[in-house]
Design a protein around this motif. Structure first.
Motif, PDB file in Angstrom:
ATOM      1  N   SER A   9       0.822  -1.220   0.000  1.00  0.00           N
ATOM      2  CA  SER A   9       0.000   0.000   0.000  1.00  0.00           C
ATOM      3  C   SER A   9       0.849   1.259   0.000  1.00  0.00           C
ATOM      4  CB  SER A   9      -0.944   0.001   1.213  1.00  0.00           C
ATOM      5  OG  SER A   9      -0.207  -0.076   2.421  1.00  0.00           O
ATOM      6  N   ASP A  10       2.076   1.107   0.557  1.00  0.00           N
ATOM      7  CA  ASP A  10       2.973   2.268   0.577  1.00  0.00           C
ATOM      8  C   ASP A  10       3.434   2.648  -0.823  1.00  0.00           C
ATOM      9  OD1 ASP A  10       2.745   2.400   3.304  1.00  0.00           O
ATOM     10  OD2 ASP A  10       4.559   1.204   3.692  1.00  0.00           O
ATOM     11  N   SER A  11       3.331   1.698  -1.744  1.00  0.00           N
ATOM     12  CA  SER A  11       3.750   1.999  -3.118  1.00  0.00           C
ATOM     13  C   SER A  11       2.850   3.053  -3.750  1.00  0.00           C
ATOM     14  CB  SER A  11       3.713   0.719  -3.967  1.00  0.00           C
ATOM     15  OG  SER A  11       4.591  -0.246  -3.452  1.00  0.00           O
ATOM     16  N   PHE A  12       1.554   3.070  -3.360  1.00  0.00           N
ATOM     17  CA  PHE A  12       0.641   4.070  -3.920  1.00  0.00           C
ATOM     18  C   PHE A  12       0.862   5.444  -3.309  1.00  0.00           C
ATOM     19  CE2 PHE A  12      -1.643  -0.024  -4.186  1.00  0.00           C
ATOM     20  CZ  PHE A  12      -1.771  -0.108  -5.556  1.00  0.00           C
ATOM     21  N   VAL A  13       1.246   5.420  -2.013  1.00  0.00           N
ATOM     22  CA  VAL A  13       1.471   6.699  -1.330  1.00  0.00           C
ATOM     23  C   VAL A  13       2.801   7.291  -1.753  1.00  0.00           C
ATOM     24  CG1 VAL A  13       1.679   7.825   0.916  1.00  0.00           C
ATOM     25  CG2 VAL A  13       0.042   5.935   0.604  1.00  0.00           C
ATOM     26  N   ASP A  14       3.814   6.443  -1.847  1.00  0.00           N
ATOM     27  CA  ASP A  14       5.175   6.862  -2.228  1.00  0.00           C
ATOM     28  C   ASP A  14       5.672   8.000  -1.353  1.00  0.00           C
ATOM     29  OD1 ASP A  14       7.528   6.716  -3.636  1.00  0.00           O
ATOM     30  OD2 ASP A  14       6.844   8.040  -5.250  1.00  0.00           O
ATOM     31  N   SER A  15       5.543   7.780  -0.033  1.00  0.00           N
ATOM     32  CA  SER A  15       5.941   8.813   0.927  1.00  0.00           C
ATOM     33  C   SER A  15       7.455   8.823   1.101  1.00  0.00           C
ATOM     34  CB  SER A  15       5.262   8.533   2.267  1.00  0.00           C
ATOM     35  OG  SER A  15       5.715   7.306   2.812  1.00  0.00           O
ATOM     36  N   LYS A 132      15.729   0.024 -11.747  1.00  0.00           N
ATOM     37  CA  LYS A 132      15.851   0.893 -12.913  1.00  0.00           C
ATOM     38  C   LYS A 132      14.468   1.200 -13.510  1.00  0.00           C
ATOM     39  CE  LYS A 132      20.469  -0.693 -14.245  1.00  0.00           C
ATOM     40  NZ  LYS A 132      21.250  -1.418 -15.285  1.00  0.00           N
ATOM     41  N   LYS A 133      13.648   0.178 -13.611  1.00  0.00           N
ATOM     42  CA  LYS A 133      12.305   0.372 -14.161  1.00  0.00           C
ATOM     43  C   LYS A 133      11.470   1.259 -13.250  1.00  0.00           C
ATOM     44  CE  LYS A 133       8.268  -2.199 -15.745  1.00  0.00           C
ATOM     45  NZ  LYS A 133       7.663  -3.535 -15.908  1.00  0.00           N
ATOM     46  N   PHE A 134      11.607   1.030 -11.917  1.00  0.00           N
ATOM     47  CA  PHE A 134      10.866   1.840 -10.956  1.00  0.00           C
ATOM     48  C   PHE A 134      11.280   3.303 -11.044  1.00  0.00           C
ATOM     49  CE2 PHE A 134      11.028   3.772  -6.663  1.00  0.00           C
ATOM     50  CZ  PHE A 134       9.678   3.875  -6.421  1.00  0.00           C
ATOM     51  N   ALA A 177       5.164  -0.701 -11.533  1.00  0.00           N
ATOM     52  CA  ALA A 177       6.617  -0.802 -11.382  1.00  0.00           C
ATOM     53  C   ALA A 177       7.009  -0.778  -9.913  1.00  0.00           C
ATOM     54  CB  ALA A 177       7.308   0.315 -12.143  1.00  0.00           C
ATOM     55  N   SER A 178       6.328   0.053  -9.140  1.00  0.00           N
ATOM     56  CA  SER A 178       6.631   0.144  -7.710  1.00  0.00           C
ATOM     57  C   SER A 178       6.289  -1.151  -6.987  1.00  0.00           C
ATOM     58  CB  SER A 178       5.863   1.322  -7.100  1.00  0.00           C
ATOM     59  OG  SER A 178       6.111   1.415  -5.707  1.00  0.00           O
ATOM     60  N   LEU A 179       5.127  -1.734  -7.293  1.00  0.00           N
ATOM     61  CA  LEU A 179       4.722  -2.984  -6.652  1.00  0.00           C
ATOM     62  C   LEU A 179       5.678  -4.138  -7.002  1.00  0.00           C
ATOM     63  CD1 LEU A 179       0.846  -2.783  -7.160  1.00  0.00           C
ATOM     64  CD2 LEU A 179       2.089  -2.625  -4.983  1.00  0.00           C
ATOM     65  N   GLU A 180       6.045  -4.239  -8.276  1.00  0.00           N
ATOM     66  CA  GLU A 180       6.964  -5.303  -8.706  1.00  0.00           C
ATOM     67  C   GLU A 180       8.334  -5.153  -8.048  1.00  0.00           C
ATOM     68  OE1 GLU A 180       7.040  -5.142 -12.911  1.00  0.00           O
ATOM     69  OE2 GLU A 180       4.998  -5.930 -13.169  1.00  0.00           O
ATOM     70  N   TYR A 181       8.775  -3.899  -7.933  1.00  0.00           N
ATOM     71  CA  TYR A 181      10.081  -3.652  -7.322  1.00  0.00           C
ATOM     72  C   TYR A 181      10.065  -4.026  -5.849  1.00  0.00           C
ATOM     73  CZ  TYR A 181      14.315  -1.154  -5.897  1.00  0.00           C
ATOM     74  OH  TYR A 181      15.543  -0.832  -5.374  1.00  0.00           O
ATOM     75  N   VAL A 182       9.011  -3.633  -5.134  1.00  0.00           N
ATOM     76  CA  VAL A 182       8.901  -3.980  -3.712  1.00  0.00           C
ATOM     77  C   VAL A 182       8.850  -5.495  -3.535  1.00  0.00           C
ATOM     78  CG1 VAL A 182       7.392  -3.861  -1.689  1.00  0.00           C
ATOM     79  CG2 VAL A 182       7.853  -1.797  -3.017  1.00  0.00           C
ATOM     80  N   PHE A 183       8.060  -6.154  -4.419  1.00  0.00           N
ATOM     81  CA  PHE A 183       7.962  -7.614  -4.338  1.00  0.00           C
ATOM     82  C   PHE A 183       9.327  -8.277  -4.582  1.00  0.00           C
ATOM     83  CE2 PHE A 183       7.417 -11.656  -6.533  1.00  0.00           C
ATOM     84  CZ  PHE A 183       6.674 -12.362  -5.600  1.00  0.00           C
TER      85      PHE A 183
END
Length: 646
Positions: A9-15, A132-134, A177-183
């Motif tokens: 969920s933090d990926s959507f906030v990107d705080s 890099k993608k993120f 991209a953010s979700l895949e990177y975190v995963f």
């Protein structure tokens, strides 16, 4: 503390907090990547070092395999044979270890280097690609968002709707991209717990297998190591004994006349100066010459010439201006040949060998020959004294010598006043002779050394011991030679060996094992045929003979009741034949046989028997072609070709 948790969920906030936590994971992955690189580098160096070590050990093993021990003398003891073979045993042990090490080296790439490299490239590399993608999608999204927010509200509704749709699309790409990177980051962090550790564990397991193989080999090697240590200790004891004898010989040679006849295969040998006549005078040339009296042959070296001697005459001093000269006549040349010896005594030896005019000097072979069989009671009574006293448990029995003055006093008293004048009592109970255990033991050794057997025995012992490594054969060889001794000598030897057997049974307290007794009594009981260094090297066989006598006392002396000798004058061939008959006796003793033919006795010492008769206690007789056997309670001779062993 551990790494912070990353929530999807933090990926959507990107705080900023999300970015900080993400940064911690990225730093950890970089550190892990750097560590794996260094570990792979160190692993390559380790494998290289193992290969170099293996190559060095293999070269060392090959050197051990190729080395050949050479011992002094024509024959080797069992100890020397085992020691000479030890380098090949060591080489085999090292080769076996290196086989396991080679397997460890071959598996190192498969179980350590390749898995670590694959984890670094596939897992950490994939995480870096995800970053890099993120970063690319984040930059693209925030750039588009800034442009989108700067759009004028006066634009047409359709244009604004199209702009909203485009920014939503780019936002979704950024979120994906953010979700895949975190995963991926969290996946790598979890996978390194096993995919990073498992290769190290597999490598260590291979290393432990190698060390365990070494442990197993060491366990299997232990019996051989103990036997080799025993052989080495025996050889060390033999060396000390031989060293003393060789030093004595060296001192005797040093103090003796240097012009004595050297021991060797020739009647006489050595350097002589030969007169060679020239047109303008004569010259004297040095040659090494040999003379064999049996075939009357005189040989000179450089160049080698062989002559048959006709006569030898001492040259008078007033007839030539050279000293120490003598003339010889040979069949192959006319006239005389003038030779110059190295000294007057050297000339006398040459003249003696060639039957010249110098008198022949005969030296006695054994100054103890006249007392060879005397005073057997002295040794036996002294032995009884030790047996009846507490001396059997004395530490270092026969190894620690007594005071020389007391030993000499005892010898003088025994031989001058005879045995009855000696009160064999402990030192605390008599003042006539301060007779303690060390004095008595030293006296026995000196006495036996004086009345030992002739030197030819040691030659025969060496011959038969080196002929075969079969223990039964060696026992038979010693038996045959022991019973070749005169009766008195044989009786004395039996008393002594029986006593030494008793001493060896107390080895736990007196530390005198059979091997130690062999070292002490081998040189005491036997003599070499010649006093040379080569003969001294055979002291090791004297020790072996004493060990065989002690360990096989009952066999050697019980066999005497079966095999009787009518004479002590044996030829070398007779002794050989008798040894082989004894050997057969040792192998076939107490065997049964069956008659394949019937036979009628012609003499009282023969047996009559029918076809199919069963014999017990069958063994070879001293009569060639006959066996000694028992049939129906009667013992006698049966023809060897009339029976078969069962």
């Amino acid at each position: 503390m551990g790494l912070p948790t990353l929530e999807f969920s933090d990926s959507f906030v990107d705080s900023p907090d999300f970015r900080d936590r993400l940064k911690c994971h990225e730093i950890e992955l970089d550190r892990t990547n750097t560590f794996i690189k260094e570990l792979i580098k160190d692993g390559h160096q380790l494998v290289c070092a193992l290969k170099n070590l293996s190559a060095a050990v293999q070269k060392f093993s090959q050197s051990l395999q190729e080395f050949q021990f050479e011992c002094i003398g024509d024959a080797e003891t069992d100890d020397e044979v085992n020691i000479a073979q030890s380098f090949k045993e060591f080489s085999q042990l090292l080769s076996t270890m290196e086989e396991e090490r080679r397997r460890l080296i071959q598996n190192a790439d498969d179980v350590l280097i390749t898995p670590l490299e694959r984890f670094r490239k596939e897992q950490i590399g994939a995480a870096k690609d995800g970053k890099k993608k993120f970063d690319k999608e984040a930059e693209k999204y925030y750039s588009s968002l800034e442009k989108h927010l700067n759009l004028s509200s006066r634009k047409k509704e359709s244009a604004l709707q199209e702009a909203d749709a485009q920014i939503d699309k780019e936002r979704q790409l950024f979120y994906d991209a953010s979700l895949e990177y975190v995963f991926k980051i969290q996946e790598v962090q979890e996978k390194k717990k096993f995919e990073f550790v498992e290769p190290l564990l597999a490598f260590l397991q291979g290393l432990f297998t190698f060390y365990h193989e070494g442990y197993e080999l060491a366990h299997e090697f232990e019996p051989y190591k103990q036997q080799l240590q025993f052989n080495l200790q025996n050889t060390r004891n033999n060396f000390l004994s031989t060293k003393q004898e060789v030093e004595k010989l060296m001192n005797r040679v040093r103090s003796a006349d240097q012009d004595q006849k050297p021991p060797g295969q020739w009647t006489m040998e050595g350097y002589l100066y030969v007169q060679e006549k020239r047109p303008l005078g004569c010259t004297w040339t040095r040659h090494y010459c040999t003379y064999e009296k049996g075939c009357n042959t005189f040989i000179t070296s450089s160049p080698t010439e062989k002559f048959r001697l006709k006569s030898c005459i001492r040259r008078k001093t007033d007839s030539i201006d050279k000293r120490f000269c003598f003339d010889i006549e040979v069949v192959e040349r006319h006239g005389i040949i003038t030779l110059q010896a190295l000294s007057e005594s050297n000339r006398r030896l040459w003249l003696e060998a060639m039957d010249g005019k110098e008198p022949v000097i005969v030296w006695s072979l054994s100054k103890y020959a006249c007392v060879l069989c005397l005073y057997i009671g002295v040794c036996s009574v002294c032995t009884v004294y030790i047996l009846l006293s507490a001396g059997l448990n004395t530490m270092g029995l026969y190894r620690v010598g007594g005071i020389n003055s007391k030993v000499q006093k005892l010898m003088t008293t025994v031989f001058c006043k005879l045995l009855h004048s000696v009160h064999l009592m402990p030192a605390s109970r008599t003042r006539q002779i301060n007779l303690n255990m060390k004095t008595l033991k030293s006296y026995i050794c000196i006495y036996l050394c004086g009345v030992c057997a002739e030197g030819v025995l040691i030659y025969l012992f060496c011959f038969f011991l080196s002929e075969s490594d079969d223990q039964n054969y060696r026992v038979c060889a010693v038996h045959a030679l022991v019973h070749k001794l005169p009766d008195k000598n044989k009786e004395m030897l039996e008393i002594l060996i029986k006593h030494l057997l008793n001493v060896s049974t107390h080895s736990e307290s007196n530390m005198m094992t059979v091997s130690n007794l062999g070292v002490i009594f081998g040189p005491t009981l036997m003599r070499s045929q010649e006093e040379t260094v080569a003969a001294m090297m055979n002291i090791k066989f004297q020790n072996v003979v004493v060990e065989i006598l002690i360990e096989n006392f009952e066999k050697i002396y019980l066999m005497a009741n079966v095999i009787k000798h009518k004479t002590n004058k044996f030829s070398f061939k007779t002794v050989c034949e008798h040894i082989h008959r004894c050997y057969n006796f040792m192998i076939f003793i107490h065997r049964d046989a069956k008659a394949i033919y019937s036979c009628e006795a012609e003499n009282s010492n023969e047996l009559s028997f029918p076809q199919g008769a069963h014999f017990s206690n069958v063994y070879p007789s001293v009569e060639p072609g006959w066996l000694q056997a028992t049939f129906e309670g009667k013992t006698g001779l049966v023809p060897e070709n009339y029976v078969v062993f069962l």
